[in-house]
Scaffold this motif. Structure first.
Motif, PDB file in Angstrom:
ATOM      1  N   GLU A 130       0.808  -1.219   0.000  1.00  4.09           N
ATOM      2  CA  GLU A 130       0.000   0.000   0.000  1.00  4.09           C
ATOM      3  C   GLU A 130       0.845   1.275   0.000  1.00  4.09           C
ATOM      4  N   LEU A 131       1.855   1.307   0.890  1.00  3.98           N
ATOM      5  CA  LEU A 131       2.655   2.534   1.002  1.00  3.98           C
ATOM      6  C   LEU A 131       3.426   2.808  -0.281  1.00  3.98           C
ATOM      7  N   LYS A 132       4.090   1.774  -0.796  1.00  8.96           N
ATOM      8  CA  LYS A 132       4.873   1.955  -2.028  1.00  8.96           C
ATOM      9  C   LYS A 132       3.982   2.451  -3.169  1.00  8.96           C
ATOM     10  N   GLU A 133       2.797   1.844  -3.291  1.00  8.52           N
ATOM     11  CA  GLU A 133       1.882   2.259  -4.354  1.00  8.52           C
ATOM     12  C   GLU A 133       1.498   3.726  -4.213  1.00  8.52           C
ATOM     13  N   LEU A 134       1.162   4.096  -2.980  1.00 15.06           N
ATOM     14  CA  LEU A 134       0.766   5.484  -2.724  1.00 15.06           C
ATOM     15  C   LEU A 134       1.893   6.454  -3.073  1.00 15.06           C
ATOM     16  N   VAL A 135       3.093   6.118  -2.617  1.00 13.56           N
ATOM     17  CA  VAL A 135       4.226   7.011  -2.859  1.00 13.56           C
ATOM     18  C   VAL A 135       4.540   7.077  -4.350  1.00 13.56           C
ATOM     19  N   ASP A 136       4.523   5.936  -5.005  1.00 17.33           N
ATOM     20  CA  ASP A 136       4.788   5.925  -6.449  1.00 17.33           C
ATOM     21  C   ASP A 136       3.791   6.807  -7.186  1.00 17.33           C
ATOM     22  N   GLU A 137       2.529   6.698  -6.764  1.00 18.18           N
ATOM     23  CA  GLU A 137       1.475   7.495  -7.401  1.00 18.18           C
ATOM     24  C   GLU A 137       1.722   8.996  -7.216  1.00 18.18           C
ATOM     25  N   LYS A 138       2.043   9.383  -5.971  1.00 18.82           N
ATOM     26  CA  LYS A 138       2.277  10.802  -5.699  1.00 18.82           C
ATOM     27  C   LYS A 138       3.572  11.277  -6.342  1.00 18.82           C
ATOM     28  N   ALA A 139       4.542  10.392  -6.406  1.00 17.45           N
ATOM     29  CA  ALA A 139       5.810  10.749  -7.056  1.00 17.45           C
ATOM     30  C   ALA A 139       5.561  11.069  -8.525  1.00 17.45           C
TER      31      ALA A 139
END
Lengths: 204, 204
Positions: A130-139
């Motif tokens: 979940e965290l990686k996906e969220l960060v990748d999306e915001k990145a």
DNA sequence: TTAACGTTTGTCCAAACGGTCAAAAATTGC
DNA sequence: GCAATTTTTGACCGTTTGGACAAACGTTAA
């Protein structure tokens, strides 16, 4: 066939569980998981140990419940970052929210820091998922902003890490911050000073 | 009057103590003070518990020895910041040294983080004394650089905090950093990427 | 009143823990 | 080679810890 009746929780159960979680947050944040004892938590919650264990089946169960709740609140500020908003405003708001969390929920921040320091044994899957996906999306959003020339060029991932590190620092390393700032500058205004400084650092 | 003959330590004593400290660093960094057991440390050092206690009189004694040594190395990079040097060069070097420490001595960083998280029970006086003095001194240097127009205007104390937070983040939150970056970008190059990013952030 | 149910507590246990101690083993100095 | 000294170990101890359990207590509703 009987409905597997969900054991409806009474008002007392909800209140006591809440009381225990509040006490546990205090104790875990100060001593870490291993350092905290059920007795300590029970005393802080104003009840006996067996009574506490009537509401949570183990120390681990309390901790997991706390961390699960925490993660929701933890990811919220980043989730709010809006691709359609003004980049500078969005990032400024994000920094503000994170500093406010460091100021208003330092125990939660320390609990989280403790878990990560120990190697994140309980939330590694969540970090990788979940965290990686969220960060990748915001990145990707940040990258787009940069592409549009609306934001200074930087590495989006490390940019986010830097915001995390600096804001959480004021909760996790609070003792050190206060020690170094001294009695005069170490008052409650330090969070406001930090916010101002960080806005300048990340947006200046 | 007899000279109070200092019990000269033998070669074996020095070697074994070193071995124990190395093992203890590993165990303490991973589990914290309370989470670590003497048995664990002894096993990691390849000796029996009573044997370990022959060299250090208690678990606390090992920890204190470790922290005392650590603090020396910890303050060194900041001490090196030279008022007579070029501001940008000095700060760039400082960031580089801190990132190298996060990369090469992550266990030391985590040990320190753990101690601070628990409220710095053993090193608070040092933080309020030696550390505060050092930071105040360097903050004054930075202030002077700004006054001379050789550095962008910022709050020196929070500037130093930000460098601490961001660089140590890569050691203390390593698990999270790797989880978010993923297998491809999470390789050893991440420290180099971080250094480049941070130079841009703090000096760009 | 009383049976059923939810809550609280005192007591107990086994494991883990930090640490001691006397004796055995290894090393060193002569 | 041998005595003195240093190093290592197995056995042990008191305390703390997480947790179990049955009995007692309180509350509610028929």
């Amino acid at each position: 066939m009987d409905k597997p009746t969900k054991p409806r929780s009474t008002r007392i159960q909800r209140e006591k569980r809440e009381l225990i979680l509040e006490a546990a947050l205090e104790v875990f944040a100060q001593h870490g998981f291993r350092g905290a004892t059920i007795d300590q938590i029970a005393e802080a919650a104003g009840m006996s140990k067996p009574n506490l264990l009537y509401y949570f089946k183990s120390k681990e169960a309390i901790f997991v419940t706390l961390i699960d709740r925490l993660m929701e609140a933890w990811l919220a500020p980043l989730r709010e970052m809006d691709a359609d908003g003004d980049p500078v405003t969005e990032i400024r708001s994000y920094i503000r929210r994170k500093i406010e969390m460091a100021r208003d929920f330092p125990r939660e921040s320390r609990l989280f820091a403790n878990e990560i320091l120990q190697g994140a044994p309980r939330i590694l899957p969540l970090l990788e998922g979940e965290l990686k996906e969220l960060v990748d999306e915001k990145a990707e959003i940040i990258r787009e902003w940069i592409r549009q020339g609306r934001l200074k060029k930087t590495d989006p991932h490390h940019f986010i890490f830097a915001i995390w590190a600096t804001t959480q620092h004021y909760a996790d390393f609070d003792v050190q911050v206060r020690a170094v700032l001294g009695p005069d500058k170490g008052g409650e205004g330090r969070f406001e000073d930090a916010a101002t400084f960080l806005e300048g650092l990340f947006l200046g």
